[in-house]
Scaffold this motif. Structure first.
Motif, PDB file in Angstrom:
ATOM      1  N   SER A  25       0.835  -1.305   0.037  1.00  0.00           N
ATOM      2  CA  SER A  25       0.097   0.052  -0.129  1.00  0.00           C
ATOM      3  C   SER A  25       0.888   1.129   0.136  1.00  0.00           C
TER       4      SER A  25
ATOM      5  N   GLN B 276      -7.466   0.719   0.015  1.00  0.00           N
ATOM      6  CA  GLN B 276      -7.977  -0.397   0.942  1.00  0.00           C
ATOM      7  C   GLN B 276      -9.058   0.406   1.850  1.00  0.00           C
TER       8      GLN B 276
ATOM      9  N   ASP C 214      -6.168  -1.748  -4.659  1.00  0.00           N
ATOM     10  CA  ASP C 214      -5.549  -2.450  -3.685  1.00  0.00           C
ATOM     11  C   ASP C 214      -6.728  -3.149  -2.863  1.00  0.00           C
TER      12      ASP C 214
ATOM     13  N   GLY D 143      -3.287  -3.201   6.314  1.00  0.00           N
ATOM     14  CA  GLY D 143      -4.688  -3.690   6.417  1.00  0.00           C
ATOM     15  C   GLY D 143      -4.562  -5.325   7.053  1.00  0.00           C
TER      16      GLY D 143
HETATM   17 MG   LIG Z   1      -1.974  -2.621   2.226  1.00  0.00          MG
END
Ligand SMILES: [Mg+2]
Ligand SMILES: Nc1ncnc2c1ncn2[C@@H]1O[C@H](COP(=O)(O)OP(=O)(O)OP(=O)(O)O)[C@@H](O)[C@H]1O
Length: 495
Positions: free
Chosen positions: A41, A83, A162, A397
């Motif tokens: 990310s 995300q 993502d 995440g």
């Molecule tokens: Mg991520």
């Protein structure tokens, strides 16, 4: 078309991304793969201009970019779906899609054209959305679709996704894959982040693997096996992912009898779950197994039927009464149902267990106690970094998913309901979650796991119920558990 070299990003001196090179061709799907916290990310945030970058060279279509804001990124044709969503809850679907692109004549003057453009865009993607509904009322999957439409409203040259399928149903994911194929054919370059090996396999041309912020390598997808990719990811050959669970089924703890929800997402469903066993709920995403778990925990309105705990009917289940009855539930959607992102990891982990005697003494919460109590669960799940005071939003995440799971470890519950427990979690952390489930069951807990990952059902469950269109269509015993057996019931044929 896009080339970055020597990309580095530090958070308080610590490199989240360390000297990474990455390139993207026209009409290419380039997947990013790596464990939770590997830097995926972070890399795409730099490419999309949402994080300023201090070190590295950025070239697009032969042009060198010296500074990038999200606005400039948009102008040069880079669009991203992250995300965490960026939608405005009080605006409608149409308004959100065109947010920031209302042109000089203003939002309201162009309403008609905007609506028309939104209809065309969504049609071309095959997404069906209530255009004039406020985004606040949409499901997570619908919000995901709005985000994708928003990213595509100005025909980007580079599209960044993502973990786009983390909350989509199988049918919706299929539509997304079609959209990806369509864009690819139009020459759009796509950066695709996913933890799902099958998606990487089916969609991508090349894969770049990151580990600990460093680039491990870029490979042509067709030239490497899944095992090879996983080894690049974790840095060692994969050992056993699934632990061997000793099931010792005891008395029935949870029984659901002929349950129908008001919304008809569950119709006449019955199942039992015993102490000391893992019961699997299988079926396509959208088949009602999530709603069944939610109903047990008091989050869906039940129209008829009964929920029994230790042979006693629960009159009106609510999350509070179910927690008090030692039932713990982990939602699939950690964003809107699970975590308070602006609060610390510690606060999130202790949220549902603040009634524990060892944590509270009158109105004053014993913070030092809280700190001691969460250490073990967070360590068992290998939270990375181990920083309990950090805001939940500053974790990757997959580590946010672990924070949510830690909550159920704060006190011993008797019944655990897991809905998609490993969504967005990397291979290494998946093993941690499976071991967690093993230790709960072997200590005598009753565990229900609803999942779309067949290997999880086959390796973890002692029995599996398959659902289709809200109904339980099959019950399979341990010796009947094979992927083929479970799948054969997915479309309801063998009821
Ligand atoms: Mg991520
Ligand atoms: N705002 C922030 N402040 C401090 N550290 C951060 C912040 N955002 C990310 N990090 C750290 O940077 C590292 C890389 O995180 P990143 O979100 O890029 O991982 P990821 O590969 O996307 O993981 P996941 O698969 O879990 O989404 C992690 O160690 C993370 O804790």
């Amino acid at each position: 078309m896009l080339e970055v070299t020597g990309f580095t990003k530090r958070f308080r001196g610590v490199a989240a991304l360390d000297n990474v090179d990455f390139s993207l061709n026209e009409g290419e799907v380039h997947a990013l793969l790596g464990e939770n916290g590997a830097g995926k990310s972070t890399l795409i945030n730099l490419i999309a201009g949402t994080f300023p970058w201090a070190e590295g060279v950025y070239r697009i279509n032969g042009r060198t970019i010296t500074s990038l804001t999200p606005h400039v990124a948009q102008e040069i044709g880079i669009a991203a779906v992250f995300q965490e969503f960026s939608l405005v809850p009080d605006l409608t679907v149409v308004e959100n899609i065109f947010l920031g692109r209302e042109q000089s004549s203003g939002l309201f003057l162009k309403r008609k054209q905007m609506r028309q453009a939104a209809v065309e865009l969504l049609d071309s993607l095959g997404f069906h959305l209530p255009l004039d509904e406020n985004v606040a009322f949409l499901s997570r999957a619908q919000k995901q679709m709005v985000e994708i439409a928003k990213a595509l409203r100005m025909s980007p040259k580079v599209l960044i996704l993502d973990e786009p399928t983390a909350s989509l149903t199988d049918g919706e994911a299929e539509k997304l894959f079609n959209a990806v194929a369509l864009l690819k054919a139009r020459g759009v370059g796509i950066i695709y982040v996913s933890h799902r090996m099958s998606e990487i396999r089916n969609l991508s041309d090349r894969v770049t693997v990151l580990r600990g912020g460093k680039k491990i390598g870029t490979v042509v997808t067709a030239e490497i096996s899944d095992e090879g990719l996983i080894e690049m990811m974790v840095g060692r050959p994969v050992e056993q992912l699934f632990p061997k669970i000793e099931h010792k089924p005891g008395p029935v703890r949870l029984e659901v009898r002929d349950l129908t929800t008001e919304k008809r997402s569950v119709i006449g469903a019955s199942f039992t779950a015993r102490a000391g066993e893992v019961v699997g709920l299988a079926g396509l995403v959208g088949c009602g197994r999530s709603e069944l778990c939610r109903a047990v925990f008091g989050l869906e309105v039940v129209e008829t039927g009964a929920i029994m705990l230790d042979d006693k009917a629960v009159e009106r289940p609510t999350p509070t009464s179910m927690l008090a009855a030692n039932v713990c539930y982990f939602p699939a959607d950690r964003g809107s149902e699970g975590l308070a992102l602006a609060r610390s990891a510690r606060e999130n982990a202790t949220m549902s267990s603040l009634d524990l005697p060892e944590l509270s003494s009158g109105p004053v919460l014993k913070f030092w106690r809280e700190n001691e109590t969460i250490k073990t669960p967070l360590a068992n799940l290998a939270l990375r970094p181990m920083a309990p005071e950090r805001k939940a939003s500053a974790f990757s995440g997959g580590n946010q998913q672990k924070l949510m799971l830690a909550r159920g470890l704060m006190k011993p519950f008797e019944v655990y309901l897991f809905d998609e427990p490993t969504v967005g979690i990397d291979v290494g952390a998946k093993a941690d979650v499976y071991n967690l489930i093993k230790s709960l069951v072997e200590a005598g807990a009753c565990v229900v796991v609803s999942t779309s990952e067949l290997p999880e059902l086959i390796n973890l469950a002692s029995r599996v119920y398959v659902m289709h269109e809200g109904k339980v269509v099959a019950e399979l015993a341990k010796h009947e558990l094979s992927e083929a057996q479970v799948l054969s019931h997915y479309f309801g044929g063998h009821a």
